[in-house]
Design a protein around this motif. Structure first.
Motif, PDB file in Angstrom:
ATOM      1  N   UNK A  19       6.574 -27.521   6.928  1.00  0.00           N
ATOM      2  CA  UNK A  19       7.406 -26.090   7.016  1.00  0.00           C
ATOM      3  C   UNK A  19       6.144 -25.159   6.469  1.00  0.00           C
ATOM      4  N   UNK A  20       6.044 -24.058   7.072  1.00  0.00           N
ATOM      5  CA  UNK A  20       5.057 -23.255   6.726  1.00  0.00           C
ATOM      6  C   UNK A  20       5.766 -22.262   5.868  1.00  0.00           C
ATOM      7  N   UNK A  21       4.858 -21.775   4.542  1.00  0.00           N
ATOM      8  CA  UNK A  21       5.287 -20.780   3.931  1.00  0.00           C
ATOM      9  C   UNK A  21       4.262 -19.768   3.650  1.00  0.00           C
ATOM     10  N   UNK A  22       4.376 -18.663   3.957  1.00  0.00           N
ATOM     11  CA  UNK A  22       3.697 -17.474   3.958  1.00  0.00           C
ATOM     12  C   UNK A  22       2.993 -17.199   2.521  1.00  0.00           C
ATOM     13  N   UNK A  23       1.839 -17.195   2.358  1.00  0.00           N
ATOM     14  CA  UNK A  23       1.353 -16.569   0.888  1.00  0.00           C
ATOM     15  C   UNK A  23       1.381 -15.245   0.678  1.00  0.00           C
ATOM     16  N   UNK A  24       1.636 -14.761  -0.688  1.00  0.00           N
ATOM     17  CA  UNK A  24       1.578 -13.450  -0.790  1.00  0.00           C
ATOM     18  C   UNK A  24       0.233 -12.783  -0.699  1.00  0.00           C
ATOM     19  N   UNK A  25       0.405 -11.697  -0.028  1.00  0.00           N
ATOM     20  CA  UNK A  25      -0.981 -10.823   0.341  1.00  0.00           C
ATOM     21  C   UNK A  25      -1.468 -10.235  -1.055  1.00  0.00           C
ATOM     22  N   UNK A  26      -2.722 -10.124  -1.046  1.00  0.00           N
ATOM     23  CA  UNK A  26      -3.358  -9.433  -2.221  1.00  0.00           C
ATOM     24  C   UNK A  26      -4.660  -8.761  -1.832  1.00  0.00           C
ATOM     25  N   UNK A  27      -4.416  -7.728  -1.087  1.00  0.00           N
ATOM     26  CA  UNK A  27      -5.618  -6.785  -0.421  1.00  0.00           C
ATOM     27  C   UNK A  27      -5.326  -5.604  -0.887  1.00  0.00           C
ATOM     28  N   UNK A  28      -5.902  -5.620  -1.955  1.00  0.00           N
ATOM     29  CA  UNK A  28      -6.088  -4.281  -2.748  1.00  0.00           C
ATOM     30  C   UNK A  28      -7.224  -3.432  -2.302  1.00  0.00           C
ATOM     31  N   UNK A  29      -6.945  -2.142  -1.860  1.00  0.00           N
ATOM     32  CA  UNK A  29      -8.059  -1.423  -1.233  1.00  0.00           C
ATOM     33  C   UNK A  29      -8.538  -0.222  -2.372  1.00  0.00           C
ATOM     34  N   UNK A  30      -9.761  -0.258  -2.910  1.00  0.00           N
ATOM     35  CA  UNK A  30     -10.191   0.846  -3.498  1.00  0.00           C
ATOM     36  C   UNK A  30     -11.237   1.638  -2.987  1.00  0.00           C
ATOM     37  N   UNK A  31     -10.989   2.992  -2.706  1.00  0.00           N
ATOM     38  CA  UNK A  31     -11.906   3.740  -1.967  1.00  0.00           C
ATOM     39  C   UNK A  31     -12.401   3.074  -0.705  1.00  0.00           C
ATOM     40  N   UNK A  32     -11.564   2.705  -0.056  1.00  0.00           N
ATOM     41  CA  UNK A  32     -11.939   1.847   1.409  1.00  0.00           C
ATOM     42  C   UNK A  32     -12.627   0.617   1.221  1.00  0.00           C
TER      43      UNK A  32
ATOM     44  N   UNK B 187     -21.962  20.692 -18.361  1.00  0.00           N
ATOM     45  CA  UNK B 187     -21.402  20.600 -16.947  1.00  0.00           C
ATOM     46  C   UNK B 187     -20.166  19.614 -16.865  1.00  0.00           C
ATOM     47  N   UNK B 188     -19.163  19.866 -16.052  1.00  0.00           N
ATOM     48  CA  UNK B 188     -17.983  19.117 -15.764  1.00  0.00           C
ATOM     49  C   UNK B 188     -17.939  19.206 -14.273  1.00  0.00           C
ATOM     50  N   UNK B 189     -17.201  17.867 -14.224  1.00  0.00           N
ATOM     51  CA  UNK B 189     -17.047  17.352 -12.764  1.00  0.00           C
ATOM     52  C   UNK B 189     -15.911  16.258 -12.747  1.00  0.00           C
ATOM     53  N   UNK B 190     -16.045  15.357 -11.720  1.00  0.00           N
ATOM     54  CA  UNK B 190     -14.910  14.384 -11.556  1.00  0.00           C
ATOM     55  C   UNK B 190     -15.221  13.441 -10.487  1.00  0.00           C
ATOM     56  N   UNK B 191     -14.559  12.106 -10.421  1.00  0.00           N
ATOM     57  CA  UNK B 191     -14.851  11.521  -9.470  1.00  0.00           C
ATOM     58  C   UNK B 191     -13.176  10.725  -9.046  1.00  0.00           C
ATOM     59  N   UNK B 192     -13.006  10.383  -7.979  1.00  0.00           N
ATOM     60  CA  UNK B 192     -11.663   9.999  -7.379  1.00  0.00           C
ATOM     61  C   UNK B 192     -11.753   8.733  -7.206  1.00  0.00           C
ATOM     62  N   UNK B 193     -10.768   8.122  -7.401  1.00  0.00           N
ATOM     63  CA  UNK B 193     -10.385   6.583  -7.068  1.00  0.00           C
ATOM     64  C   UNK B 193      -8.893   6.457  -6.134  1.00  0.00           C
ATOM     65  N   UNK B 194      -9.113   6.190  -4.956  1.00  0.00           N
ATOM     66  CA  UNK B 194      -7.854   6.045  -3.950  1.00  0.00           C
ATOM     67  C   UNK B 194      -7.645   4.421  -3.909  1.00  0.00           C
ATOM     68  N   UNK B 195      -6.389   4.349  -4.103  1.00  0.00           N
ATOM     69  CA  UNK B 195      -5.981   2.789  -4.256  1.00  0.00           C
ATOM     70  C   UNK B 195      -4.981   2.681  -3.153  1.00  0.00           C
ATOM     71  N   UNK B 196      -5.283   1.680  -2.263  1.00  0.00           N
ATOM     72  CA  UNK B 196      -4.235   1.442  -1.252  1.00  0.00           C
ATOM     73  C   UNK B 196      -3.604   0.070  -1.592  1.00  0.00           C
ATOM     74  N   UNK B 197      -2.209   0.031  -1.789  1.00  0.00           N
ATOM     75  CA  UNK B 197      -1.481  -1.287  -2.036  1.00  0.00           C
ATOM     76  C   UNK B 197      -0.300  -1.646  -1.132  1.00  0.00           C
ATOM     77  N   UNK B 198      -0.812  -1.029   0.272  1.00  0.00           N
ATOM     78  CA  UNK B 198       0.146  -1.384   1.382  1.00  0.00           C
ATOM     79  C   UNK B 198       0.205  -2.897   1.616  1.00  0.00           C
ATOM     80  N   UNK B 199      -1.009  -3.594   1.268  1.00  0.00           N
ATOM     81  CA  UNK B 199      -1.034  -5.146   1.875  1.00  0.00           C
ATOM     82  C   UNK B 199      -1.037  -6.112   0.488  1.00  0.00           C
ATOM     83  N   UNK B 200      -0.151  -5.608  -0.591  1.00  0.00           N
ATOM     84  CA  UNK B 200       0.132  -6.432  -1.756  1.00  0.00           C
ATOM     85  C   UNK B 200       1.400  -6.893  -1.718  1.00  0.00           C
ATOM     86  N   UNK B 201       1.806  -8.083  -1.858  1.00  0.00           N
ATOM     87  CA  UNK B 201       3.279  -8.604  -1.943  1.00  0.00           C
ATOM     88  C   UNK B 201       3.678  -9.052  -3.414  1.00  0.00           C
TER      89      UNK B 201
END
Length: 201
Positions: A38-51, A83-97
């Protein structure tokens, strides 16, 4: 009579053959086996941070780009006191189960020429800016069942603190601009740590 005995003998032999065949088939039914897998799919854990996939790249140094817009007294993309600034973090959770928690912490690197770099706040998906300081973490829980078709964008605001609360005085600020013993520029460095932990069952 002789013929009768012959007939009975032949019928007995035929009956014996039928009985043996029936017994063999009966035992064969009970001896039959079947196998498979029997084949059982393993949960995806592909978290993408800033590509970048965190499974294949655990270092965010090259994907975090601080932005310092500058003002009428400070050029853009450099820092100076206030001086003031910022940085961005883009999280892609579309491939996480699975459901999980994330934590973001920010601190000044021990090799930084500027020790007064501080985080002042953050916003999620261009929402309201939340007050924040470098002793805190940005944390959230993410349910696997939520809609993750769009990335989560976190903007962290940073500043070179000057004045009340600053650890560096004016002399220290000036020394931060000087090169090291090998005439190399000493950059201002802050560390960003992002951790993801699956929610326990």
């Amino acid at each position: 009579m002789k013929n009768f005995k012959k007939v009975v003998f032949i019928l007995s032999c035929i009956s014996l053959l039928f009985s043996i065949t029936f017994i063999v088939q009966t035992y064969a039914k009970y001896a039959t086996s079947i196998s498979g897998s029997s084949d059982i799919n393993i949960a995806k854990w592909d978290i993408i941070v800033n590509d970048e996939n965190i499974k294949t790249n655990s270092n965010l140094t090259n994907v975090i780009s601080p932005v310092f817009p500058g003002n009428s007294n400070i050029a853009s993309n450099v820092i100076a006191p206030t001086a003031e600034g910022y940085f961005d973090l883009a999280f892609d959770f579309s491939q996480v189960d699975v459901s999980f928690d994330y934590n973001i912490s920010i601190s000044v690197n021990s090799n930084s020429s500027v020790t007064d770099l501080v985080a002042t706040g953050y916003s999620v998906d261009d929402g309201l800016t939340q007050p924040f300081d470098s002793s805190q973490t940005i944390s959230n829980h993410v349910n696997y069942s939520d809609d993750h078709s769009a990335p989560v964008n976190i903007r962290v605001y940073i500043k070179w603190e000057d004045g009340t609360g600053a650890m560096m005085n004016n002399t220290d600020d000036t020394l931060a601009t000087l090169p090291d013993a090998s005439s190399q520029a000493r950059p201002a460095i802050f560390d960003v740590t992002v951790s993801f932990t699956q929610t326990p069952v």
